[in-house]
Design a protein around this motif. Structure first.
Motif, short mmCIF file in Angstrom:
data_model
loop_
_atom_site.label_atom_id
_atom_site.label_comp_id
_atom_site.label_asym_id
_atom_site.label_seq_id
_atom_site.Cartn_x
_atom_site.Cartn_y
_atom_site.Cartn_z
N GLU A 50 0.32 -1.40 -0.24
CA GLU A 50 -0.20 0.63 -0.01
C GLU A 50 1.20 1.39 0.29
N GLN A 51 1.89 1.29 0.83
CA GLN A 51 2.89 2.62 0.66
C GLN A 51 3.40 2.66 -0.68
N GLN A 52 4.05 1.61 -1.09
CA GLN A 52 4.33 2.01 -2.72
C GLN A 52 3.35 2.03 -3.26
N SER A 53 2.16 1.93 -3.31
CA SER A 53 0.99 2.26 -4.51
C SER A 53 0.68 3.90 -3.96
N ARG A 54 1.00 4.00 -2.17
CA ARG A 54 0.75 5.69 -2.64
C ARG A 54 1.80 6.84 -2.73
N VAL A 55 3.53 5.86 -2.90
CA VAL A 55 4.52 6.83 -3.58
C VAL A 55 4.38 6.75 -5.10
N MET A 56 3.89 5.64 -5.19
CA MET A 56 3.67 5.77 -7.28
C MET A 56 2.46 6.84 -7.69
N LEU A 57 1.41 6.97 -6.52
CA LEU A 57 0.39 7.91 -6.92
C LEU A 57 0.69 9.45 -6.90
N ARG A 58 1.74 9.57 -5.51
CA ARG A 58 1.80 10.68 -5.43
C ARG A 58 3.20 11.50 -6.25
N GLU A 59 3.18 10.91 -6.51
CA GLU A 59 4.97 10.72 -7.25
C GLU A 59 4.29 11.25 -9.24
N ARG A 60 3.35 10.71 -9.54
CA ARG A 60 2.34 11.58 -10.49
C ARG A 60 1.79 12.15 -10.90
N TYR A 61 0.98 12.10 -9.06
CA TYR A 61 0.22 13.74 -9.44
C TYR A 61 1.68 14.72 -9.50
N LEU A 62 2.36 15.13 -8.15
CA LEU A 62 3.58 15.84 -8.57
C LEU A 62 4.37 15.78 -10.18
N ARG A 63 4.82 14.74 -10.67
CA ARG A 63 5.00 15.26 -11.71
C ARG A 63 3.31 15.83 -12.62
N SER A 64 2.23 15.76 -12.28
CA SER A 64 1.53 16.49 -13.06
C SER A 64 1.54 17.64 -13.13
N LEU A 65 1.64 17.98 -11.61
CA LEU A 65 1.74 19.53 -11.19
C LEU A 65 2.88 20.11 -12.07
N LEU A 66 4.00 19.70 -12.27
CA LEU A 66 4.76 20.33 -13.09
C LEU A 66 4.94 20.94 -14.41
N ALA A 67 4.15 19.57 -14.77
CA ALA A 67 4.02 19.33 -16.37
C ALA A 67 3.10 20.72 -16.49
N MET A 68 1.68 21.08 -15.57
CA MET A 68 1.10 21.88 -15.85
C MET A 68 1.17 23.22 -15.68
N ALA A 69 2.56 23.63 -15.15
CA ALA A 69 3.29 24.90 -15.68
C ALA A 69 2.98 25.81 -16.41
N GLY A 70 3.25 26.82 -16.62
CA GLY A 70 2.64 28.31 -17.53
C GLY A 70 2.06 27.54 -18.89
N ARG A 71 0.99 25.83 -18.83
CA ARG A 71 0.03 25.83 -19.79
C ARG A 71 -1.22 25.87 -19.10
N PRO A 72 -2.25 26.30 -20.71
CA PRO A 72 -3.98 26.27 -20.39
C PRO A 72 -4.08 24.74 -18.93
N VAL A 73 -4.88 25.39 -18.14
CA VAL A 73 -5.23 24.74 -17.71
C VAL A 73 -6.86 24.48 -17.25
N SER A 74 -7.56 23.78 -18.08
CA SER A 74 -9.30 23.94 -17.75
C SER A 74 -9.51 23.14 -16.50
N PHE A 75 -10.79 24.32 -15.17
CA PHE A 75 -10.76 23.79 -13.84
C PHE A 75 -12.14 23.22 -14.19
N THR A 76 -12.99 22.25 -13.90
CA THR A 76 -14.78 22.29 -13.34
C THR A 76 -14.14 22.22 -11.68
N MET A 77 -14.98 24.00 -11.43
CA MET A 77 -15.47 24.03 -10.16
C MET A 77 -16.94 23.40 -9.67
N TYR A 78 -17.25 24.03 -8.52
CA TYR A 78 -18.46 23.71 -7.91
C TYR A 78 -19.97 23.96 -8.72
#
Length: 126
Positions: A50-78
């Protein structure tokens, strides 16, 4: 005249003096991580997996934040509000997104902070 504000008090923990919760209580187990039952039963392989799975998901999420920098992003809000903006950064706790040129139904904001708790989903082109 100012309105009174209620103060929320945390319940006392199992020993009466702390603010913690009994890890064996049904409420804690229902709201706690699934790995808690693995720790109590002594099954360390499930916990490590479970810890390895969480590490992998956290790393993917942080890499997605890096990839978004300076790019247009569409947000769906409430309330079915869709906005687009140039992604700038996130704070260290990932509670807020800093964006530029935020296009809202009411107009364009040059700079803005979006609370992550208000964002349902976001997407961007790679």
């Amino acid at each position: 005249m100012s309105a009174p504000v209620a103060v929320i008090r945390l319940p006392h923990g199992p020993d009466g003096s702390s603010r913690g919760f009994d890890p064996m209580s049904p409420r804690f187990q229902a709201l706690g991580p699934t790995s808690l039952s693995s720790m109590v039963s002594g099954n360390t392989t499930d916990l490590e997996q479970e810890q390895q799975s969480r590490v992998m998901l956290r790393e993917r999420y942080l890499r997605s934040l890096l990839a978004m920098a300076g790019r247009p992003v569409s947000f769906t809000m409430y309330e079915q509000v869709n906005v687009t903006a140039l992604f700038g950064a996130s704070d260290i706790d990932i509670l807020n997104f800093q964006v530029s040129e935020l296009q809202t139904p009411l107009g364009i904001q040059r700079e803005a902070l979006l609370r992550c708790s208000d964002v349902i989903a976001y997407s961007f082109e790679l």
